[in-house]
Design an enzyme around this catalytic site. Sequence first.
Site, PDB file in Angstrom:
ATOM      1  N   ASP A 127       5.439 -16.490 -15.326  1.00  0.00           N
ATOM      2  CA  ASP A 127       4.512 -15.536 -15.928  1.00  0.00           C
ATOM      3  C   ASP A 127       4.427 -15.710 -17.448  1.00  0.00           C
ATOM      4  O   ASP A 127       4.331 -14.732 -18.177  1.00  0.00           O
ATOM      5  CB  ASP A 127       4.977 -14.109 -15.575  1.00  0.00           C
ATOM      6  CG  ASP A 127       3.931 -13.060 -15.935  1.00  0.00           C
ATOM      7  OD1 ASP A 127       2.745 -13.393 -15.961  1.00  0.00           O
ATOM      8  OD2 ASP A 127       4.316 -11.906 -16.196  1.00  0.00           O
ATOM      9  N   LEU A 151       0.194 -11.941  -3.712  1.00  0.00           N
ATOM     10  CA  LEU A 151       0.657 -12.837  -2.667  1.00  0.00           C
ATOM     11  C   LEU A 151       1.456 -12.023  -1.655  1.00  0.00           C
ATOM     12  O   LEU A 151       2.352 -11.261  -2.037  1.00  0.00           O
ATOM     13  CB  LEU A 151       1.550 -13.935  -3.253  1.00  0.00           C
ATOM     14  CG  LEU A 151       2.081 -14.905  -2.193  1.00  0.00           C
ATOM     15  CD1 LEU A 151       1.066 -16.002  -1.911  1.00  0.00           C
ATOM     16  CD2 LEU A 151       3.417 -15.495  -2.626  1.00  0.00           C
ATOM     17  N   CYS A 184      -7.791  -4.301   7.525  1.00  0.00           N
ATOM     18  CA  CYS A 184      -7.117  -3.264   6.727  1.00  0.00           C
ATOM     19  C   CYS A 184      -7.722  -3.185   5.326  1.00  0.00           C
ATOM     20  O   CYS A 184      -7.975  -4.201   4.675  1.00  0.00           O
ATOM     21  CB  CYS A 184      -5.624  -3.580   6.628  1.00  0.00           C
ATOM     22  SG  CYS A 184      -4.685  -2.402   5.613  1.00  0.00           S
ATOM     23  N   CYS A 187      -5.266  -0.834   0.551  1.00  0.00           N
ATOM     24  CA  CYS A 187      -5.129  -1.034  -0.894  1.00  0.00           C
ATOM     25  C   CYS A 187      -6.439  -0.734  -1.621  1.00  0.00           C
ATOM     26  O   CYS A 187      -6.441  -0.099  -2.683  1.00  0.00           O
ATOM     27  CB  CYS A 187      -4.639  -2.444  -1.197  1.00  0.00           C
ATOM     28  SG  CYS A 187      -5.709  -3.771  -0.585  1.00  0.00           S
ATOM     29  N   CYS A 207      -7.524  -1.746 -14.384  1.00  0.00           N
ATOM     30  CA  CYS A 207      -6.211  -1.600 -13.758  1.00  0.00           C
ATOM     31  C   CYS A 207      -5.258  -0.771 -14.625  1.00  0.00           C
ATOM     32  O   CYS A 207      -5.215  -0.927 -15.842  1.00  0.00           O
ATOM     33  CB  CYS A 207      -5.618  -2.992 -13.506  1.00  0.00           C
ATOM     34  SG  CYS A 207      -4.016  -2.991 -12.687  1.00  0.00           S
ATOM     35  N   CYS A 235       1.756  -0.218 -12.240  1.00  0.00           N
ATOM     36  CA  CYS A 235       1.314   0.546 -11.067  1.00  0.00           C
ATOM     37  C   CYS A 235       1.638  -0.262  -9.810  1.00  0.00           C
ATOM     38  O   CYS A 235       1.406  -1.467  -9.766  1.00  0.00           O
ATOM     39  CB  CYS A 235      -0.188   0.813 -11.147  1.00  0.00           C
ATOM     40  SG  CYS A 235      -0.860   1.708  -9.710  1.00  0.00           S
ATOM     41  N   ASP A 236       2.168   0.416  -8.798  1.00  0.00           N
ATOM     42  CA  ASP A 236       2.519  -0.238  -7.530  1.00  0.00           C
ATOM     43  C   ASP A 236       1.696   0.276  -6.348  1.00  0.00           C
ATOM     44  O   ASP A 236       1.985  -0.077  -5.202  1.00  0.00           O
ATOM     45  CB  ASP A 236       4.001   0.002  -7.201  1.00  0.00           C
ATOM     46  CG  ASP A 236       4.947  -0.822  -8.039  1.00  0.00           C
ATOM     47  OD1 ASP A 236       4.493  -1.842  -8.591  1.00  0.00           O
ATOM     48  OD2 ASP A 236       6.121  -0.443  -8.154  1.00  0.00           O
ATOM     49  N   CYS A 238      -1.154  -0.272  -4.876  1.00  0.00           N
ATOM     50  CA  CYS A 238      -1.739  -1.186  -3.890  1.00  0.00           C
ATOM     51  C   CYS A 238      -0.674  -1.925  -3.080  1.00  0.00           C
ATOM     52  O   CYS A 238      -0.958  -2.425  -1.985  1.00  0.00           O
ATOM     53  CB  CYS A 238      -2.693  -2.178  -4.559  1.00  0.00           C
ATOM     54  SG  CYS A 238      -1.904  -3.316  -5.715  1.00  0.00           S
ATOM     55  N   CYS A 242       0.574  -1.051   1.274  1.00  0.00           N
ATOM     56  CA  CYS A 242       0.356  -2.241   2.109  1.00  0.00           C
ATOM     57  C   CYS A 242       1.297  -2.251   3.310  1.00  0.00           C
ATOM     58  O   CYS A 242       2.525  -2.197   3.149  1.00  0.00           O
ATOM     59  CB  CYS A 242       0.573  -3.500   1.273  1.00  0.00           C
ATOM     60  SG  CYS A 242       0.402  -5.037   2.224  1.00  0.00           S
TER      61      CYS A 242
END
Length: 304
Positions: A127, A151, A184, A187, A207, A235-236, A238, A242
Amino acid sequence: MTHTLFIKQLASELGFDHCGIAKAVQLDEDARRLETWLNKGMHGNMQYMENHFDKRIDPRKLVDGAQSVITLLFNYFPSAQQREDAPRISKYAYGHDYHEVIRAKLKTLLLRMQEHIGPVQGRGFVDSAPVLERSWAQRSGLGWIGKNGNLIHKQAGSFFFIATLITDIALEYDSPVGDYCGTCTRCLDACPTEALVAPGVVDGSKCISYFTIELKDQLIPDKMKGQFDNWMFGCDTCQDVCPWNRFSKAHQEAEFTPIPAILNFTTKDWEELTEEAFKDIFRHSPLKRSKFAGIRRNINFLSD
């Protein structure tokens, strides 16, 4: 094949949960998608996303003679969660800064490869460079790009750091897997700011992670008031919704053990936090990326 098996076994010994390898080629389809994304301004003020376009789409421009792209996944799913009444922090930031932890492991991996295989040239990234990590992870069979843009690994979900090692040796290559998101849309439906504008397409300029981390030295626009669902850093949402993350298991990396303050601080504790205390408590934390001023801005934005 012998070198490939050695690398994958060594990756496991170093704590990486999954390792896949793809042939180093130019990513033409990704280039088209990235160009469209940039042209639509979905990178917001992240001007760095416009830089080094040629290197982003071709690893051979990052490492001379590159033949293989090794992708490694490192689990960061925590065993403990924050207090429900506190400003929310993305799980990846619970412990020590992953850049430092994983970069050291990549250096060890390359050094051991050089000792075992010979004069291997390579560069490791986590990253921190123009590398399309998720695309390489997908090409190397480690999962598919979900509708949330992350991913997703079929047996382990998406709470992983992705590291990349580009090297100049030929190896055995893995094959991509299918897409198992199906019909689905959890998210897409759950995103607090509607940043998921299409399956697999994240408008970064909408975002919460962009506003709370990437938006440097600027106020968060008033039009976003009431949309952050109490997220203070990242932020988590999405990922939390899942279904594939029902397979997530707690990591075993001591360096990612949650900083006690992250689990225990109340809203009042965050509001009363001094800059001196922030620098001491979070000196090894990803939160330092936003600096004290950024954290203070985010907390004030949630409480206004």
